[in-house]
Design an enzyme around this catalytic site. Sequence first.
Site, mmCIF file in Angstrom:
data_model
loop_
_atom_site.group_PDB
_atom_site.id
_atom_site.type_symbol
_atom_site.label_atom_id
_atom_site.label_comp_id
_atom_site.label_asym_id
_atom_site.label_seq_id
_atom_site.Cartn_x
_atom_site.Cartn_y
_atom_site.Cartn_z
ATOM 1 N N ASP A 1 0.852 -1.184 0.000
ATOM 2 C CA ASP A 1 0.000 0.000 0.000
ATOM 3 C C ASP A 1 0.893 1.241 0.000
ATOM 4 O O ASP A 1 2.102 1.130 0.169
ATOM 5 C CB ASP A 1 -0.934 0.008 1.226
ATOM 6 N N ASP B 1 1.562 4.942 1.641
ATOM 7 C CA ASP B 1 1.260 5.864 2.736
ATOM 8 C C ASP B 1 1.840 7.232 2.420
ATOM 9 O O ASP B 1 2.981 7.355 2.000
ATOM 10 C CB ASP B 1 1.860 5.341 4.050
ATOM 11 N N ASP C 1 10.248 3.290 12.956
ATOM 12 C CA ASP C 1 11.010 2.217 13.601
ATOM 13 C C ASP C 1 12.398 1.996 12.986
ATOM 14 O O ASP C 1 13.415 2.271 13.607
ATOM 15 C CB ASP C 1 10.197 0.908 13.672
HETATM 16 P P1 ATP Z 1 4.265 -3.226 5.049
HETATM 17 O O1 ATP Z 1 3.090 -2.303 4.825
HETATM 18 O O2 ATP Z 1 4.981 -3.619 3.829
HETATM 19 O O3 ATP Z 1 3.958 -4.367 5.944
HETATM 20 P P2 ATP Z 1 5.322 -0.911 6.372
HETATM 21 O O4 ATP Z 1 6.720 -0.564 6.764
HETATM 22 O O5 ATP Z 1 4.644 -0.014 5.400
HETATM 23 O O6 ATP Z 1 5.361 -2.397 5.861
HETATM 24 P P3 ATP Z 1 3.152 -0.285 8.088
HETATM 25 O O7 ATP Z 1 2.648 -1.049 9.261
HETATM 26 O O8 ATP Z 1 2.290 -0.075 6.907
HETATM 27 O O9 ATP Z 1 4.501 -1.022 7.673
HETATM 28 O O10 ATP Z 1 3.648 1.115 8.650
HETATM 29 C C1 ATP Z 1 4.010 2.203 7.823
HETATM 30 C C2 ATP Z 1 5.190 2.944 8.428
HETATM 31 O O11 ATP Z 1 4.831 3.456 9.715
HETATM 32 C C3 ATP Z 1 6.421 2.091 8.692
HETATM 33 O O12 ATP Z 1 7.249 1.969 7.570
HETATM 34 C C4 ATP Z 1 7.098 2.849 9.803
HETATM 35 O O13 ATP Z 1 7.793 3.959 9.313
HETATM 36 C C5 ATP Z 1 5.916 3.348 10.628
HETATM 37 N N1 ATP Z 1 5.554 2.391 11.687
HETATM 38 C C6 ATP Z 1 4.585 1.448 11.648
HETATM 39 N N2 ATP Z 1 4.515 0.755 12.797
HETATM 40 C C7 ATP Z 1 5.458 1.268 13.600
HETATM 41 C C8 ATP Z 1 5.891 0.994 14.928
HETATM 42 N N3 ATP Z 1 5.332 0.022 15.668
HETATM 43 N N4 ATP Z 1 6.888 1.749 15.431
HETATM 44 C C9 ATP Z 1 7.442 2.745 14.706
HETATM 45 N N5 ATP Z 1 7.096 3.038 13.466
HETATM 46 C C10 ATP Z 1 6.112 2.324 12.898
HETATM 47 MG MG MG Z 2 2.605 -0.136 4.709
#
Ligand code: ATP
Ligand code: MG
Length: 449
Positions: free
Chosen positions: A67, A69, A146
């Site tokens: 997705d 963001d 993170d």
């Molecule tokens: P994917 O969507 O591919 O699983 P993602 O990195 O995009 O991976 P998301 O859960 O969609 O993961 O979160 C988007 C962004 O928000 C992350 O890349 C990170 O920068 C931040 N983020 C999400 N969860 C956390 C957390 N628990 N602690 C710190 N930052 C976070």
């Molecule tokens: Mg994501």
Amino acid sequence: MITSVRNEVEPVASKVKIYARPEHNISRAQISENALKVLYKLQKEGFDAYLVGGCVRDLLLGREPKDFDVVTNADPEQIRKVFRNCRLIGRRFRLAHVHFGREVIEVATFRGAGEEQNDKQVLNKEGRLLRDNVYGTIEEDVWRRDFTVNALYYNIKDFSVVDYVDGMADHKASTLRLIGDPLTRFREDPVRMLRAVRFAVKLGFKLHPECEKAMHQAAELLSSIPSARLYDEALKLFLSGYALQTFEMLRHYGLFQVLFPATENSLSIEDNGFPRLLLIKALENSDNRMAEGKTVTAYFLLAAFLWEPVQMRAKEKMAQGMVEFMAYQEAANEIIGRQIKSTALPRHITMAMREVWSLQPKFNARFGSKPSRLISHPRFRAGYDFLVLRAQTGGADPTLAAWWGKYQEADENEQRKMTQPPRKPQNGKPARKRNFRGNSKGGSPGKEA
Ligand code: ATP
Ligand code: MG
């Protein structure tokens, strides 16, 4: 008197690295049209707008992001005014969801530094909140993320990648490094340990040694996370297409035992000198299915996770004199009851798991009308797949699984033949009645000859 309990925000602006368009491989052709629309629209209205997080990380790898963001300096109300197809969600930290048919683009306002720790809050002498800077600047937003590779911002203004944390270098080195002190960051949110495993496996990245060290130290903290959140994370981990590798890595860091304590316990006890393989096989199968584009259901995998614990408990109960059916029923109740303390399990999932389990003994009935009734059971297919899994790992008779495989393929006529009790020519005597396992109830046929 005004007391500020805010920590010093790190002076990061000087450290920022900007990778201009020729210096990275993200092209707009890879970005969802709807995400681009959102970015351009915000920009047109005079706001800053960036892609951030997993999508930037994945685009740099040439992978299709799950997705997209978006982050911006527009506050939620301003975002709402820009988009008609927009809904605000969340209470304290509001997010905007911009809807395009089935695709939703999440648009967040930059977060203030340390918003969760309340260190950006300004209190009066009674401790009442005077100012609560939930929203912040990009320089603050970056520290809330993170891993460094998750904190890269793709700027729609000039198509550059903005990097405050040396994320690009880590990305090139395929390294997952936490922003700031690893142990502190894991303590803040222990779920980050699960995310570390998920990303390491999914991206083929290695954990930075400091991150690894902190993980060994902080694994236990995961148990403080609400079970509903752990359930969501467990699904992401095991429905990823890399379930087996994920399982191994979670075990390595002592995280698996927090998620599935009864399963971990059952794995350490060998069965007549044989390791328990059913779960491994289930994980492997589910990865293969995903690779073939087939669906994988959570309940099937969870039924496999808890099958050994249920069996172990049922056997204990039977040893105390309980009948098989009751023993399994009670064991299932107990094991599920304990599991939901670690990961919540929705009722429709536990119902389906129980059905898969309770179908297992029913597969023993091969004769008469039972097979045709069983095959029309709504969970027949899952139950059968589970039987095959058991047969492949020494827990059920492979000829039984093969029989059911053939029975499903057969036409009505053949099925009728298959379910007829085998008759031996017995000098005109009727064949003996057979019980549901297909064994002769009477004395041995040898005697009668
Ligand atoms: P994917 O969507 O591919 O699983 P993602 O990195 O995009 O991976 P998301 O859960 O969609 O993961 O979160 C988007 C962004 O928000 C992350 O890349 C990170 O920068 C931040 N983020 C999400 N969860 C956390 C957390 N628990 N602690 C710190 N930052 C976070
Ligand atoms: Mg994501």
